[in-house]
Design an enzyme around this catalytic site. Structure first.
Site, PDB file in Angstrom:
ATOM      1  N   HIS A 432      33.369  52.999  24.011  1.00  0.00           N
ATOM      2  CA  HIS A 432      33.895  52.596  25.322  1.00  0.00           C
ATOM      3  C   HIS A 432      32.755  52.347  26.304  1.00  0.00           C
ATOM      4  O   HIS A 432      32.735  51.353  27.033  1.00  0.00           O
ATOM      5  CB  HIS A 432      34.823  53.696  25.848  1.00  0.00           C
ATOM      6  N   CYS A 791      27.690  26.485  52.525  1.00  0.00           N
ATOM      7  CA  CYS A 791      26.524  27.366  52.545  1.00  0.00           C
ATOM      8  C   CYS A 791      26.884  28.830  52.763  1.00  0.00           C
ATOM      9  O   CYS A 791      26.010  29.650  53.025  1.00  0.00           O
ATOM     10  CB  CYS A 791      25.522  26.912  53.608  1.00  0.00           C
TER      11      CYS A 791
END
Length: 839
Positions: A432, A791
């Site tokens: 895991h 931007c």
């Protein structure tokens, strides 16, 4: 049919079609629709139990066994299966159908009492933990005591009688249902409930998986890897899951069920050892891996069981892998003829590529304290913590930590995100810990068997070395090394494979990619990562630090002469800044945003100035109730025009020193077309005074207010370009103050389903996104060749990039380390757009 059957159910069905029913155990799938209905109503939907009963009848006929038969019982697994893989986050119950009577029949039928009682022990243990909520530690403690009483080390050393006693002890922890049909109902219900469990919710938040999807439930005939030395279970990847090289890799354990391999409780064997253990099975598995990879056109992650020498494939899925494995697979898949370039790019999770830009150890010249499995690449160092909660708390305090555990469980996932790296003393590459770390791009070392972790004492011990919580360690997830030395970290370069992928991306994408850079160093970094220009140079950062007093002099000046003198002192500094950036960009376009933030950011706090002083009174007078919507951006340029004129003059002077530079001047926070007209006229006037040709520069605006989107056609009459500032457009469009909302509101909004992710990470397409589209469309109705950019932070987010690609945007701009991600995401968006059928 992933939406209906979940990823696991769809893949099991498809794998059955490809490999045949004799290799894939039979079963059926309870759909995600049933889970969604269950979550809405709090009970099974009408007819579900009858359908499950009918499906069990069909399975019984296929298997030739009866569910609940006391002499030869049909046993099934009950496993989750979300649309997108959520490894370890949802629940599973194995060996459903056993009880006090049928376990005796199974023992007699197989002639293997130990196997029968081990299977029953596993059912009672998993059912208690998953369905009834009995802590897993309680079961593990009982097993540990049983081994100690009998003087054995491994679980597999416990005999049938010991396992029988454990079953009786476990049944004393809760009321175990003897009726198989009730076990099945409870198992399905537990899997449904696990969709809303804390760990699953945390994983979905991190991976942007909607709560509304629900999970399917897969009921599959059990095959047994715990029947003795000729049986076993494992996980196999069609290629190396860490670096993507062509050799299959994975883990397996003889005499074990799959849960033993992935839980990390037992340290497994490397898949290569399977060839010695059973050469025939190994050869068959290698053939199947090649066939599945060819069929799916992607690297596969499979689970298998060997029952008394016979191989069964339990599931397959496209492998979650770190970025270096993803780019290696993409390049190899093209060279092998498995995929073309566009298909290969589609197999890469663009966001994960950030991991390739993470630090590595500067050298190998350090003392290695211990070694484990190199489970997830990259290097990290920090303070030791032993719980996920401590990792989260440390991250909130700004401390870098390494999460150290004996083995990790699904509940630790939030700690993975907070930690810089993960170290476990048990488990392998398919544990895991390894799987989740690779998915998150976190460095991880697992199975460091020389490390002893004592959670109660909060210590980790390696030989004579005892380390405590708060001590610093360094780990290398690429080599498996652990050190207590303060090993220097270095940023990696772009590998040959990564460079190849980026070259393909540039050939396919239509969207430009620029960098947000305020310094020559950031500009150079952006170029190294493939940026085609600067999309946002924020000039306010140039007024901070030791220049802040100069800026304060400008703001606090009592008269025009004093202000002019202060501005004159600033101008040469600005010229030097701009010239250095223009030189760094080497004739690539540079968009410079004129001063934007509120004035108070450049001033001392009023309380820090002498009581009754003129400066204190002046600073106090400039304080605003809501400065982000106050005197900033274009408003500042209109109220203090000399400041913007100084910046324009400095820009033109810098441009004279860099022949061939492409200068774009951006006016921020425009609401009204008249605002832009006034500032543009001032910039043009300065250009004329400086003898600058009108066609040697361009002037545009940052579209970051809703009104500017709605009136974009008017603003475009005077603007040469638009750049959408999506950070502030999100704030003003949604009425969200980012600093306040992210800390206080967003988590709750996600929990209750108002939104499924932060609109500051991924563009709010129906709201803010539509304003961007409207602004783009209106702007180009006035000026068809209007250049359009983005931007804000969204310029580096792959999902947002796909939206911008479909919205007529010419380029996105993002931070330097997001540039490679944006290049790949833009290519993926272009390919998807081409693949869409014409409407």
């Amino acid at each position: 049919m992933r939406e209906l059957l979940g990823g696991k159910g769809a893949n099991i069905a498809e794998m059955t079609r490809v490999l045949g029913a004799g290799v894939v155990p039979a079963g059926f799938t309870v759909t995600t629709e049933a889970c969604v209905a269950y979550m809405g109503e709090g009970r099974f939907p009408d007819g579900l139990e009858d359908e499950v009963s009918a499906a069990m009848g069909r399975l019984e006929r296929t298997a030739g066994k009866a569910f609940g038969d006391p002499e030869d019982p049909l046993l099934v697994s009950v496993r989750s299966g979300a649309r997108e893989s959520m490894p370890g986050m949802l629940d599973t119950v194995l060996n459903v159908g056993l009880n006090d009577h049928s376990v005796e029949g199974l023992a007699a039928r197989t002639g293997n009492p130990r196997f029968a009682w081990d299977s029953y022990r596993r059912l009672v243990q998993m059912f208690g933990n998953v369905v009834e909520g009995v802590p897993g530690e309680r079961f593990e403690r009982a097993i540990k005591e049983a081994k100690a009483d009998r003087g054995v080390v491994e679980d597999t050393d416990l005999d049938a009688e010991a396992l029988r006693e454990l079953v009786t002890e476990f049944q004393g922890f809760y009321s175990f249902p003897e009726e198989p049909a009730e076990q099945l109902r409870a198992g399905i219900r537990a899997v449904f409930d696990s969709w809303r469990g804390e760990r699953a919710v945390a994983y979905r938040r991190l991976n942007r998986i909607p709560d509304s999807w629900g999970t399917a439930v897969n009921v599959q005939q059990m095959v047994f890897g715990n029947k003795g030395p000729t049986s076993g279970s494992g996980v196999a990847f069609s290629r190396d899951e860490v670096d993507g090289s062509p050799q299959p890799s994975g883990d397996f354990l003889p005499d074990a069920q799959g849960e033993d391999v992935v839980s990390g409780v037992r340290t497994p064997k490397d898949l290569a050892e399977l060839a010695e253990w059973n050469p025939e099975v190994h050869e068959q598995l290698m053939t199947i891996l090649r066939r599945l990879e060819s069929h799916y056109g992607d690297m596969q992650d499979t689970e298998f069981t060997v029952e008394e020498g016979r191989l069964f494939m339990l599931q397959t899925r496209s492998a979650k892998r770190p970025a270096q494995a993803a780019v290696r697979f993409a390049v190899d898949a093209v060279s092998e003829g498995l995929l073309d370039r566009a298909e290969a790019l589609a197999t890469i999770d663009a966001a994960s590529l950030a991991a390739l830009l993470h630090p590595t150890f500067a050298s190998a010249d350090f003392e290695v304290l211990a070694r484990g499995v190199a489970a997830s690449p990259g290097a990290a160092k920090g303070e030791i913590v032993f719980t996920a909660k401590d990792a989260i708390d440390a991250a909130e305090d700004g401390r870098e930590v390494i999460l150290v555990r004996p083995f990790t469980e699904a509940d630790d996932v939030a700690g993975f995100h907070a930690a810089k790296g993960i170290l476990t003393s048990e488990g392998g590459k398919a544990s895991h810990a390894a799987l989740v770390a690779r998915g998150m791009g976190r460095p991880a070392v697992t199975g460091a068997s020389d490390v002893s972790v004592d959670l109660a004492k909060r210590t980790m011990t390696v030989g004579d070395v005892v380390l405590h919580e708060g001590d610093r360690i360094a780990i290398d997830g690429s080599t498996g090394a652990l050190s207590t030395e303060d090993v220097p970290l270095v940023s990696p370069g772009v590998s040959e494979e990564f460079d190849c992928v980026l070259t393909w991306a540039d050939e396919l994408r239509t969207l430009g990619v620029r960098v947000n850079a305020d310094t020559p160093e950031d500009a150079a970094k952006g170029i190294a990562f493939g940026a085609e220009g600067i999309g946002l140079c924020r000039t306010e950062h140039m007024f901070l630090g030791d220049r802040q007093p100069l800026m304060a002099d400008v703001i606090l000046a009592d008269d025009d002469a004093s202000r002019d003198a202060a501005i004159d002192r600033l101008r040469p500094l600005q010229e030097d800044d701009f010239e250095a950036i223009l030189q760094a960009m080497d004739c690539r376009p540079v968009t410079v945003r004129l001063l934007d933030p509120p004035l108070h950011e450049f001033l001392p706090a009023p309380g820090s100035l002498p009581e009754g002083s003129p400066e204190r009174a002046r600073v106090a007078a400039l304080q605003e109730a809501n400065p982000m919507l106050g005197t900033r951006g274009v408003r500042l340029g209109i109220l203090m025009p000399d400041l913007y004129r100084m910046q324009a003059r400095a820009l033109f002077a810098a441009a004279r020193g860099v022949p061939g530079c492409v200068l774009e001047i951006m006016v921020p926070l425009v609401d009204y077309e008249r605002e832009f007209e006034l500032v543009r006229a001032a910039i043009d006037a300065v250009a004329a005074e400086e003898g600058v040709e009108a066609d040697s520069y361009s002037v545009g605006t940052m579209i970051e207010l809703p009104r500017a989107c709605f009136l974009a056609d008017k603003i475009a009459e005077k603007a040469d370009f638009f750049s959408f500032g999506t950070n502030d457009l999100t704030q003003t469009g949604l009425g969200f103050s980012r600093d306040d909302i992210e800390g206080r509101v967003l988590a709750r909004y996600i929990d209750v389903g108002v939104i499924d992710r932060s609109p500051f990470e991924t563009i709010d397409a129906p709201g803010v996104g539509e304003m961007v589209r409207m602004g783009a469309w209106l702007g180009r109705t006035t000026k068809p060749d209007l250049k359009l950019g983005v931007c804000g932070e969204h310029g580096g987010d792959p999902d947002s990039i796909a939206f911008f690609n479909d919205s007529g945007i010419d380029y996105v701009s993002c931070s330097p380390y997001r540039v490679p991600i944006a290049r790949v995401a833009a290519a993926q968006a272009a390919v998807r757009k081409l693949d869409q059928p014409a409407s």
